[in-house]
Scaffold this motif. Structure first.
Motif, PDB file in Angstrom:
ATOM      1  N   PRO A   1       0.982  -1.217   0.092  1.00  0.00           N
ATOM      2  CA  PRO A   1      -0.102   0.098   0.068  1.00  0.00           C
ATOM      3  C   PRO A   1       0.877   1.089  -0.021  1.00  0.00           C
ATOM      4  O   PRO A   1       1.870   1.490   0.240  1.00  0.00           O
ATOM      5  N   VAL A   2       0.374   2.312  -0.633  1.00  0.00           N
ATOM      6  CA  VAL A   2       0.910   3.391  -0.758  1.00  0.00           C
ATOM      7  C   VAL A   2       1.340   4.245   0.640  1.00  0.00           C
ATOM      8  O   VAL A   2       0.074   4.416   1.309  1.00  0.00           O
ATOM      9  N   GLY A   3       2.268   4.443   1.004  1.00  0.00           N
ATOM     10  CA  GLY A   3       2.589   5.191   2.524  1.00  0.00           C
ATOM     11  C   GLY A   3       2.780   6.812   2.105  1.00  0.00           C
ATOM     12  O   GLY A   3       2.447   7.667   2.982  1.00  0.00           O
ATOM     13  N   THR A   4       3.465   7.214   0.854  1.00  0.00           N
ATOM     14  CA  THR A   4       3.473   8.634   0.653  1.00  0.00           C
ATOM     15  C   THR A   4       3.210   8.738  -0.833  1.00  0.00           C
ATOM     16  O   THR A   4       3.479   7.912  -1.681  1.00  0.00           O
ATOM     17  N   TRP A   5       2.440   9.986  -1.089  1.00  0.00           N
ATOM     18  CA  TRP A   5       2.279  10.323  -2.433  1.00  0.00           C
ATOM     19  C   TRP A   5       2.816  11.651  -2.203  1.00  0.00           C
ATOM     20  O   TRP A   5       2.658  12.709  -1.649  1.00  0.00           O
ATOM     21  N   ILE A   6       3.902  12.030  -3.569  1.00  0.00           N
ATOM     22  CA  ILE A   6       4.374  13.054  -3.593  1.00  0.00           C
ATOM     23  C   ILE A   6       4.395  13.725  -5.068  1.00  0.00           C
ATOM     24  O   ILE A   6       4.258  12.793  -6.066  1.00  0.00           O
ATOM     25  N   VAL A   7       4.098  14.895  -5.398  1.00  0.00           N
ATOM     26  CA  VAL A   7       3.663  15.514  -6.628  1.00  0.00           C
ATOM     27  C   VAL A   7       3.868  17.016  -6.302  1.00  0.00           C
ATOM     28  O   VAL A   7       3.870  17.560  -5.288  1.00  0.00           O
ATOM     29  N   GLU A   8       4.282  17.670  -7.402  1.00  0.00           N
ATOM     30  CA  GLU A   8       4.466  19.032  -7.565  1.00  0.00           C
ATOM     31  C   GLU A   8       2.981  19.351  -8.189  1.00  0.00           C
ATOM     32  O   GLU A   8       2.355  18.985  -8.912  1.00  0.00           O
ATOM     33  N   PRO A   9       2.521  20.591  -7.299  1.00  0.00           N
ATOM     34  CA  PRO A   9       0.931  20.925  -7.742  1.00  0.00           C
ATOM     35  C   PRO A   9       1.118  21.491  -9.186  1.00  0.00           C
ATOM     36  O   PRO A   9      -0.035  21.664  -9.794  1.00  0.00           O
ATOM     37  N   ARG A  10       2.145  21.915  -9.886  1.00  0.00           N
ATOM     38  CA  ARG A  10       2.304  21.936 -11.167  1.00  0.00           C
ATOM     39  C   ARG A  10       3.775  21.485 -11.705  1.00  0.00           C
ATOM     40  O   ARG A  10       4.824  21.908 -10.893  1.00  0.00           O
ATOM     41  N   ASN A  11       3.529  20.547 -12.563  1.00  0.00           N
ATOM     42  CA  ASN A  11       4.780  19.948 -12.954  1.00  0.00           C
ATOM     43  C   ASN A  11       6.166  20.995 -13.443  1.00  0.00           C
ATOM     44  O   ASN A  11       5.977  21.288 -14.478  1.00  0.00           O
ATOM     45  N   GLY A  12       6.859  21.035 -12.652  1.00  0.00           N
ATOM     46  CA  GLY A  12       8.048  22.200 -13.128  1.00  0.00           C
ATOM     47  C   GLY A  12       8.879  21.717 -14.210  1.00  0.00           C
ATOM     48  O   GLY A  12       8.838  22.348 -15.526  1.00  0.00           O
ATOM     49  N   ASN A  13       9.439  20.793 -14.082  1.00  0.00           N
ATOM     50  CA  ASN A  13      10.525  20.023 -15.107  1.00  0.00           C
ATOM     51  C   ASN A  13       9.985  19.798 -16.362  1.00  0.00           C
ATOM     52  O   ASN A  13      10.361  19.907 -17.351  1.00  0.00           O
ATOM     53  N   ALA A  14       8.523  19.268 -16.212  1.00  0.00           N
ATOM     54  CA  ALA A  14       7.829  19.194 -17.620  1.00  0.00           C
ATOM     55  C   ALA A  14       7.523  20.365 -18.260  1.00  0.00           C
ATOM     56  O   ALA A  14       6.844  20.006 -19.293  1.00  0.00           O
ATOM     57  N   GLY A  15       7.750  21.437 -17.813  1.00  0.00           N
ATOM     58  CA  GLY A  15       7.303  22.571 -18.355  1.00  0.00           C
ATOM     59  C   GLY A  15       6.033  23.290 -17.853  1.00  0.00           C
ATOM     60  O   GLY A  15       5.171  24.058 -18.630  1.00  0.00           O
ATOM     61  N   ALA A  16       6.096  23.569 -16.731  1.00  0.00           N
ATOM     62  CA  ALA A  16       5.020  24.136 -15.838  1.00  0.00           C
ATOM     63  C   ALA A  16       3.570  23.602 -16.257  1.00  0.00           C
ATOM     64  O   ALA A  16       2.637  24.197 -16.390  1.00  0.00           O
TER      65      ALA A  16
ATOM     66  N   ARG B   1      -8.912  14.111  -5.843  1.00  0.00           N
ATOM     67  CA  ARG B   1      -9.271  12.636  -5.698  1.00  0.00           C
ATOM     68  C   ARG B   1      -8.079  11.890  -5.156  1.00  0.00           C
ATOM     69  O   ARG B   1      -8.368  10.763  -4.527  1.00  0.00           O
ATOM     70  N   VAL B   2      -7.051  12.128  -5.781  1.00  0.00           N
ATOM     71  CA  VAL B   2      -5.821  11.332  -5.475  1.00  0.00           C
ATOM     72  C   VAL B   2      -5.602  11.576  -3.716  1.00  0.00           C
ATOM     73  O   VAL B   2      -5.148  10.608  -3.155  1.00  0.00           O
ATOM     74  N   TYR B   3      -5.579  12.546  -3.383  1.00  0.00           N
ATOM     75  CA  TYR B   3      -5.371  12.947  -1.960  1.00  0.00           C
ATOM     76  C   TYR B   3      -6.248  12.188  -1.104  1.00  0.00           C
ATOM     77  O   TYR B   3      -5.983  11.253  -0.310  1.00  0.00           O
ATOM     78  N   GLU B   4      -7.525  12.272  -1.655  1.00  0.00           N
ATOM     79  CA  GLU B   4      -8.655  11.245  -0.968  1.00  0.00           C
ATOM     80  C   GLU B   4      -8.264   9.846  -1.048  1.00  0.00           C
ATOM     81  O   GLU B   4      -8.196   9.132   0.425  1.00  0.00           O
ATOM     82  N   ALA B   5      -7.910   9.376  -1.920  1.00  0.00           N
ATOM     83  CA  ALA B   5      -7.656   7.901  -2.169  1.00  0.00           C
ATOM     84  C   ALA B   5      -6.263   7.504  -1.349  1.00  0.00           C
ATOM     85  O   ALA B   5      -6.322   6.302  -0.590  1.00  0.00           O
ATOM     86  N   VAL B   6      -5.446   8.376  -1.161  1.00  0.00           N
ATOM     87  CA  VAL B   6      -4.211   7.912  -0.685  1.00  0.00           C
ATOM     88  C   VAL B   6      -4.375   7.967   0.928  1.00  0.00           C
ATOM     89  O   VAL B   6      -4.155   7.130   1.552  1.00  0.00           O
ATOM     90  N   ARG B   7      -5.146   9.115   1.437  1.00  0.00           N
ATOM     91  CA  ARG B   7      -5.438   9.483   2.875  1.00  0.00           C
ATOM     92  C   ARG B   7      -6.222   8.251   3.292  1.00  0.00           C
ATOM     93  O   ARG B   7      -6.113   7.520   4.428  1.00  0.00           O
ATOM     94  N   ALA B   8      -7.275   7.856   2.438  1.00  0.00           N
ATOM     95  CA  ALA B   8      -8.106   6.595   2.978  1.00  0.00           C
ATOM     96  C   ALA B   8      -7.561   5.350   2.789  1.00  0.00           C
ATOM     97  O   ALA B   8      -8.003   4.464   3.713  1.00  0.00           O
ATOM     98  N   GLY B   9      -6.409   5.052   2.413  1.00  0.00           N
ATOM     99  CA  GLY B   9      -5.589   3.828   2.496  1.00  0.00           C
ATOM    100  C   GLY B   9      -4.510   4.248   3.377  1.00  0.00           C
ATOM    101  O   GLY B   9      -3.623   3.318   3.445  1.00  0.00           O
ATOM    102  N   GLY B  10      -4.455   5.079   4.188  1.00  0.00           N
ATOM    103  CA  GLY B  10      -3.195   5.223   5.237  1.00  0.00           C
ATOM    104  C   GLY B  10      -2.237   6.070   4.951  1.00  0.00           C
ATOM    105  O   GLY B  10      -1.177   6.007   5.834  1.00  0.00           O
ATOM    106  N   GLY B  11      -2.115   6.586   3.691  1.00  0.00           N
ATOM    107  CA  GLY B  11      -0.963   7.441   3.196  1.00  0.00           C
ATOM    108  C   GLY B  11      -0.981   8.706   3.704  1.00  0.00           C
ATOM    109  O   GLY B  11      -2.237   9.147   4.177  1.00  0.00           O
TER     110      GLY B  11
END
Length: 967
Positions: free
Chosen positions: A741-756, A766-776
């Motif tokens: 199970p996912v313990g940590t979800w890490i993401v930039e809120p705007r992907n910088g190196n991909a070009g903003a 939705r992803v925050y909700e799913a990660v936290r629901a699973g204990g991450g």
């Protein structure tokens, strides 16, 4: 013969008459449109089926033999692979027919039409384009070397062998007295320069007009225009071989009036094909000037005999630029520059072997040297941009208030002579020294010579050297011709500008005070450092092996921007400054959020260094103050700060915290992301632009879902965010079912190196909700996009209506000082306690903390977040307008002052324009802008300048991008 009567008005035929001629003689029907011409009539004929031809009715002064020679050359070059118009046979089988115009026979031809826009329509050519033109001109020259035809032996005014007489005979037609005098003076110089070599110049058939007007082209895979075809063979003739190159070079100056050496790539490419002789190199610049002079007098003549010739009238301004720019240069210096560019030997004058001091009153105490270049310690806070010369005077006056005398440096690129947003390389490198003294002193002759006075200066010409002294006390021409010996008094003054040069350099005109850095090596063949005459030791030039030294001692793994990078040694606000003093708009430094050289940050750093700098285990106020200020920017549940040195360290620490808190090893991230270089932060970095083997080296505990890119990802357009979220949630559920199970979800809120790239709407909640629901727990990596850069929000996560469990931040925090932070909840931070206490030597130090607090103070006081919103919105609008004109721009991503300009070869397939992007960045550097590619496809211009970026600088960036995309 009266020159006006030798003019050649165009044949008096209408478009309809020419269309009728084409039908009668060549059996071709269609509609016609007139194209410009100086002396012929050119009609573009389009048939009902869309086939295009050029119908050319030649001026009757040109013989059939001359026209036959033109046809021969077109066929000859086509047979050797060059695209040229081809003559079409008439009904009678001839490719030249005779038509009657008002009772006078004229030659008419039907030529195939060569598609494509003339290169001149694209604006200033890239250096790569100029090299291609030079290469083509050299190939044409080589191909024509063995062609013979009597029609090439012409008495043509465009033959530069006749150029001097052509100009002299038509000079009176130049109505403007000053311009007429300028042409006359230039003509005398050209004759003097050509006389020693003219008889040794090789002759052969030439096209005679290989300019950007007569070359059509398209873009290569680097984005630069390249010539693909040659048109207009009306000037085919026998002439000097080097005249072909001179004519091609001359056309460059209408596009590059401030870059006289822009022709060097063209010259080098031509030389590689042909092999210029030393005599041809010596003749090239004078012939370029002569070509320009021929154009302006011929243009005046053409309008005198054909006042309705709109084509000739429109060309006149360009023709004056093609004369005035090269004529204003010192031909000997330009020739030296050409020789240097071709790797040919160039002699430099020796320093005077024996001279007397020019100012004895200094009693052996040399003047203090006042630096005014990039390393100046008297110029601060950008004051040189608003009042440069005044700053020079102030610095010199301040120096002489404590010393007997002060002088400036030879060969120094002065900051006080540059502009902030300048397309062109500034003429700011001093080839003279300014002298100031505390009281008037006697300036003496350093060697024997003859005195004259010109342009407010005294000139002392000796046998091997000359001195020029410009001063209010210089004297008058009434004293000309006086012979002096070393030690004789020349004047008494407390201020002067002094040149040391060679006698030949002061015959016609005096050397300039400032030249461009690219011209300095050539000018050193005419001027020397006068420091030896004034007291200070001469200055050594900059080391030319610095890049080699860097790669030898500093691991190349760390890389550098650009293949041939400028040496950047200074900055101010949104500008980077190289050792020549040139200012570049910095569009990539999101680290220096307040701008380069910020005086408050510098003052705080100096103050704290003098007081104390120690680590955060000691008790002091600054670390608490910075931590409290950071917490004031986030929701109340985030109540704890840990201070580190960098973004990589912040991410690494955050991952340790979340692993300890969740008890789980597995991490979920998105593709095309970058989070740092440490073992842990690199493991969750999926961008192949930073690590080409990211997919292969990723450890098993790291899992990636697709970057929710609604522009080019799997799901596009409205609703893409929900689709990406479903995919991500499915992956979270799959991992849980698999026992990881996912313990940590890490993401930039705007992907910088991909070009903003923004995360598609609806994805992140939705992803925050799913990660936290699973204990991450969820990490928002704000290292690149946070701290107000996006304008509307201080933190990037605010755009998505979520609150992370952990925030990582760095870059902007220290305005260039290494400083980062992890902001989280106390329970998450405490989870690491059983593994020991956390400590970072410089993170949270007294120095780092005070700098961090100062950055927040300035950000808030100066309203830089709102500034980023306003200027960023303006910049984005302008870039989107640019996209309407340039199909290479596929999309503009981002918000505020974190933008990405994505370049594609096709807006439907979205094929990345990676090579074009790299070439565009190189071109932008030449135009005064630092910008770099980003993204896994390296096809996005990353636009993340200091947040103080002015609207003027934003507009300058857009204008230069427009020019680069056009040229």
């Amino acid at each position: 013969m009266d020159p006006v009567t030798t003019g050649l008005p165009r044949p008096a035929v209408t478009v309809d008459q020419v269309v009728a001629m084409a039908h009668e003689h060549f059996g071709v029907e269609g509609t016609g449109v007139e194209l410009g011409s100086q002396q012929d009539r050119n009609i573009l004929l389009t048939t009902p089926g869309g086939t295009r031809y050029l119908v050319k009715v030649s001026n009757p002064v040109f013989t059939r033999s001359e026209i036959e020679a033109q046809n021969l050359v077109m066929r000859h070059l086509a047979a050797r692979g060059h695209a040229t118009p081809q003559p079409t046979a008439s009904r009678g089988g001839e490719d030249i027919v005779t038509v009657d115009v008002d009772g006078v026979p004229h030659a008419a031809r039907l030529l195939t039409f060569l598609p494509g826009e003339p290169l001149s329509a694209a604006g200033a050519p890239w250096p790569a384009t100029l090299a291609e033109i030079g290469r083509l001109a050299g190939q044409v020259t080589a191909a024509l070397a063995d062609v013979t035809h009597p029609g090439m032996e012409r008495d043509l005014q465009w033959d530069l062998r006749r150029g001097e007489s052509v100009v002299a005979e038509r000079l009176h037609l130049v109505a403007d007295v000053a311009r007429r005098g300028s042409v006359e003076a230039a003509l005398h110089r050209v004759t003097a320069d050509l006389d020693p070599v003219r008889d040794a110049l090789p002759t052969q058939p030439v096209h005679g007009d290989l300019t950007t007007d007569n070359l059509v082209g398209d873009r290569d895979h680097h984005g630069a225009l390249r010539p693909t075809g040659i048109i207009d063979f009306g000037d085919v003739m026998t002439s000097w071989r080097v005249a072909e190159l001179a004519v091609a070079c001359s056309a460059v100056f209408r596009h590059e009036p401030h870059r006289p050496l822009a022709i060097l790539p063209m010259v080098a490419a031509f030389d590689a094909e042909v092999g210029l002789t030393d005599d041809e190199i010596a003749a090239l610049w004078p012939l370029i000037v002569l070509r320009g002079a021929t154009l302006v007098v011929s243009g005046a003549e053409q309008l005198a005999v054909d006042p309705g010739n709109a084509y000739a009238a429109a060309a006149l301004d360009d023709e004056w630029a093609m004369f005035e720019v090269p004529a204003a240069q010192d031909a000997a210096v330009m020739t030296a520059a050409i020789r240097l560019g071709l790797g040919r030997p160039v002699a430099r004058p020796a320093a005077p072997s024996s001279t007397a001091p020019m100012v004895r009153a200094l009693a052996g105490r040399p003047p203090v040297v006042v630096p005014l270049g990039h390393d100046s310690d008297v110029l601060w806070d950008g004051a040189w941009l608003d009042e440069g010369p005044a700053q020079e005077a102030h610095a010199l006056d301040a120096a002489v208030s404590t010393a007997l005398a002060a002088t400036t440096r030879f060969g120094e690129g002065r900051l006080t002579r540059v502009g902030a947003n300048s397309r062109d390389e500034p003429a700011n490198v001093a080839v003279a020294c300014d002298l100031r003294t505390a009281s008037p002193v006697t300036v003496e002759a350093p060697f024997d010579g003859v005195v004259s006075h010109r342009e407010g200066a005294l000139v002392l010409a000796g046998r091997d050297h000359a001195v020029v002294v410009r001063s209010p006390a210089a004297g008058s021409p009434a004293e000309d011709g006086i012979e002096v010996t070393a030690g004789d008094a020349l004047m008494t003054t407390d201020r002067a500008t002094v040149w040391l040069t060679v006698p030949a350099a002061v015959v016609d005109r005096l050397p300039p005070r400032f030249v461009r850095a690219s011209e300095l090596a050539a000018w050193r063949t005419r001027v020397l450092d006068p420091a030896s005459l004034l007291g200070p030791p001469p200055q050594d030039g900059p080391a030319d092996d610095l890049l080699e030294r860097r790669t030898g001692a500093y691991a190349p793994l760390q890389g550098h921007y650009y293949v041939d990078p400028p040496q950047i040694e200074r900055g101010w606000r949104e500008h980077l400054i190289d050792t020549s003093g040139r200012h570049y708009v910095d569009m990539v430094n999101n680290v220096t959020v307040l701008g380069h050289g910020h005086p408050e940050v510098a003052a705080v750093a100096a103050d704290q260094w003098r007081r104390l700098n120690t680590n955060s285990r000691f008790h002091y106020a600054a670390v608490a103050e910075l931590s409290e200020r950071l917490l004031a920017t986030v929701p109340d549940e985030l109540d704890t700060v840990l201070l580190v040195n960098s973004g990589s360290e912040a991410v690494d620490l955050a991952l340790r915290l979340t692993r300890a808190f969740s008890g789980r090893e597995d991490v979920l991230c998105v593709t095309e992301s970058y989070h740092g270089w440490t073992v842990a932060s690199d493991a969750v970095s999926t961008s192949t632009s930073d690590n080409p083997r990211a997919d292969q080296t990723r450890p098993g505990w790291v899992h990636a879902v697709e970057l929710p890119n609604a522009y080019r990802g799997t799901h596009r357009g409205p609703g893409a965010g929900e689709a990406y979220a479903r995919d991500a949630v499915a992956e979270i559920e799959r991992l849980a079912a698999a026992g990881t199970p996912v313990g940590t979800w890490i993401v930039e809120p705007r992907n910088g190196n991909a070009g903003a790239i923004g995360l598609a709407d609806g994805f992140l909640p939705r992803v925050y909700e799913a990660v936290r629901a699973g204990g991450g727990v969820c990490i928002s990596d704000e290292v690149q996009v946070g701290y107000g850069r996006q304008g509307e929000w201080f933190w990037g996560y605010e755009e998505h209506g979520v609150v992370p469990d952990v925030i990582t931040v760095a870059k902007a925090m220290g305005n260039g000082h290494p400083l980062g932070a992890v902001i989280t909840r106390s329970d998450i931070a405490q989870a690491l306690a059983d593994q020991g206490t956390f400590f970072s030597s410089a993170g949270g130090s007294t120095l780092s903390s005070r700098i961090g607090t100062t950055v927040l103070d300035v950000l808030q006081r100066d309203g830089l977040q709102e500034h980023a919103r306003i200027v960023g919105e303006h910049l984005r609008r302008e870039l989107e307008r640019l996209a309407e004109r340039h199909p290479l721009i596929g999309a503009v991503h981002g918000r505020g002052l974190y933008l990405g300009v994505e370049l594609v070869r096709d807006r439907e397939t979205l094929e990345p324009a990676g090579e074009e992007t790299a070439a565009l960045c190189d071109r932008m550097l030449q135009l005064g802008v630092v910008v770099q590619p980003t993204g896994d496809r390296q096809n996005i211009l990353k636009v993340k300048p200091p947040m103080c970026l002015s609207r003027d600088s934003a507009d300058f960036f857009v204008a230069r991008l427009d020019e680069a995309l056009s040229g």
